[in-house]
Design an enzyme around this catalytic site. Structure first.
Site, PDB file in Angstrom:
ATOM      1  CE  LYS A  72      -4.469  -1.466   0.591  1.00 14.23           C
ATOM      2  NZ  LYS A  72      -4.386  -2.832   1.051  1.00 14.23           N
ATOM      3  CB  SER A 132      -9.137   0.943  10.319  1.00 17.15           C
ATOM      4  OG  SER A 132      -9.860  -0.175   9.882  1.00 17.15           O
TER       5      SER A 132
HETATM    6  C1  LIG Z   1      -5.103  -3.892   0.794  1.00 15.96           C
HETATM    7  C2  LIG Z   1      -4.505  -5.240   0.829  1.00 15.96           C
HETATM    8  C3  LIG Z   1      -4.867  -6.231  -0.109  1.00 15.96           C
HETATM    9  C4  LIG Z   1      -5.924  -6.007  -1.161  1.00 15.96           C
HETATM   10  O1  LIG Z   1      -5.596  -4.940  -2.014  1.00 15.96           O
HETATM   11  P1  LIG Z   1      -6.694  -4.243  -2.933  1.00 15.96           P
HETATM   12  O2  LIG Z   1      -5.956  -3.243  -3.734  1.00 15.96           O
HETATM   13  O3  LIG Z   1      -7.718  -3.634  -2.019  1.00 15.96           O
HETATM   14  O4  LIG Z   1      -7.312  -5.314  -3.748  1.00 15.96           O
HETATM   15  C5  LIG Z   1      -4.223  -7.461  -0.059  1.00 15.96           C
HETATM   16  N1  LIG Z   1      -3.292  -7.727   0.881  1.00 15.96           N
HETATM   17  C6  LIG Z   1      -2.930  -6.804   1.805  1.00 15.96           C
HETATM   18  C7  LIG Z   1      -1.896  -7.166   2.804  1.00 15.96           C
HETATM   19  C8  LIG Z   1      -3.506  -5.527   1.810  1.00 15.96           C
HETATM   20  O5  LIG Z   1      -3.144  -4.623   2.722  1.00 15.96           O
END
Ligand SMILES: *Cc1c(COP(=O)(O)O)cnc(C)c1O
Length: 318
Positions: free
Chosen positions: A51, A76
């Site tokens: 992210k 969150s």
């Molecule tokens: C957010 C997240 C996902 C999913 O990602 P998206 O872009 O919402 O599909 C998968 N694994 C982890 C560890 C995440 O933080």
């Protein structure tokens, strides 16, 4: 629409601020599955998940006046921590709206990165309405966790690096929540490894994208009960779903048991901690439902943020 040029531009913009995470492999697993497996380890990314790529790309695309006023998000999970840290690094104030029953650990982690946390009562308001009100009152720019071209482009840089590092693949497995990572990854794979099958994986309880993929219209599953907390989002967005429909070959869903098995096998074999959501991509292979004999297979390991006491509890039952 986001195309590969967005991902290339995002990569140029963020590469001096994010880790080029390692790609790991295991000779033992390659023998066990009769294939060549390449694990892109975003659990080692800044803030412990991919992210940070999208969050950094978004922060770096704000105008000067947007930067001065600050940004807001209402997630969150890992997106909140990633955005808080990206804001801290680049001098942009970050406000995160969270329910007042959010885990203390998550609230503390977000505050630890300098984010301002505003708690709300789930029974009295929704995060969207409170977030929109605050953003309006304070002039903040909302940075959503997946539904934005800047986020999709940033997330697509992980698979770009993977294919640059190991070469073309036959199959690529990617976890999906709101589909930001899957859509960005699918664009990179189409461009850099055109014959690669891109496979999205969701938890069985939260299989909204699988359903949408079959029906051709955006479907949602509210409040799914699953240990994959990063994939509890009720649905993809129009943006992510349109990219997924165009580029993704197949959608699969897996039971939570296989995610627990995944956390254990990652710890034993690759000596790394992976959160349950991060195990979705490997789960169809571990569960034995996929034939990957003789294939070159990429697996995106998305994050490593998990409470160790909780992990120990899962393992003691399995
Ligand atoms: C957010 C997240 C996902 C999913 O990602 P998206 O872009 O919402 O599909 C998968 N694994 C982890 C560890 C995440 O933080």
């Amino acid at each position: 629409m986001v195309d590969f040029s967005y991902i290339e531009a995002a990569h140029d913009r963020i590469s001096s601020f994010v880790h080029r995470t390692p790609v790991r492999a295991s000779r033992r697993w390659n023998e066990e599955f009769g294939a060549e497996l390449f694990f892109k380890c975003e659990n080692f990314q800044v803030t412990g998940s991919f992210k940070y790529r999208g969050a950094t790309n978004a922060i770096l695309q704000l105008t000067e006046s947007e930067r001065e006023r600050g940004v807001l998000t209402f997630s969150s999970g890992n997106h909140a921590q990633a955005l808080a840290r990206a804001g801290e690094v680049h001098g942009v104030a970050v406000t995160v709206v969270m329910p007042d029953d959010a885990p203390a650990l998550k609230i503390a982690a977000t505050k630890g990165y300098g984010g301002e946390v505003i708690l709300y009562d789930r029974d009295e308001t929704t995060r969207e309405s409170l977030g929109a009100k605050l953003a309006e009152e304070r002039g903040l720019t909302v940075i959503p966790p997946y539904d934005h071209p800047w986020i999709v482009a940033g997330q697509g840089t992980a698979v770009k690096e993977l294919i640059e590092d190991v070469g073309e693949l036959d199959q690529l497995y990617v976890c999906a929540g709101g589909g930001g990572l899957l859509s960005g990854s699918s664009i990179s794979a189409r461009e850099l490894s055109p014959n690669c099958a891109v496979i999205g994986v969701e938890p069985e309880a939260g299989d909204d994208i699988c359903r949408s993929f079959r029906s051709g219209t955006l479907e949602s599953v509210k409040d799914p009960v699953t240990i994959a907390d990063g994939a509890r989002t009720p649905s993809a967005s129009a943006l992510t779903f349109s990219i997924i429909r165009e580029n993704v070959s197949e959608m699969l869903s897996v039971p939570d048991d296989w995610l627990i098995k995944g956390t254990k096998r990652y710890a034993e074999t690759l000596k790394m901690i992976v959160e349950p959501t991060g195990c979705l991509s490997f789960a169809p292979i571990l569960g034995g439902t996929r034939d990957i004999q003789g294939q070159r297979v990429g697996i995106v390991v998305t994050g490593g943020n998990v409470d160790l006491a909780r992990l120990a509890e899962f393992w003691s039952h399995g």
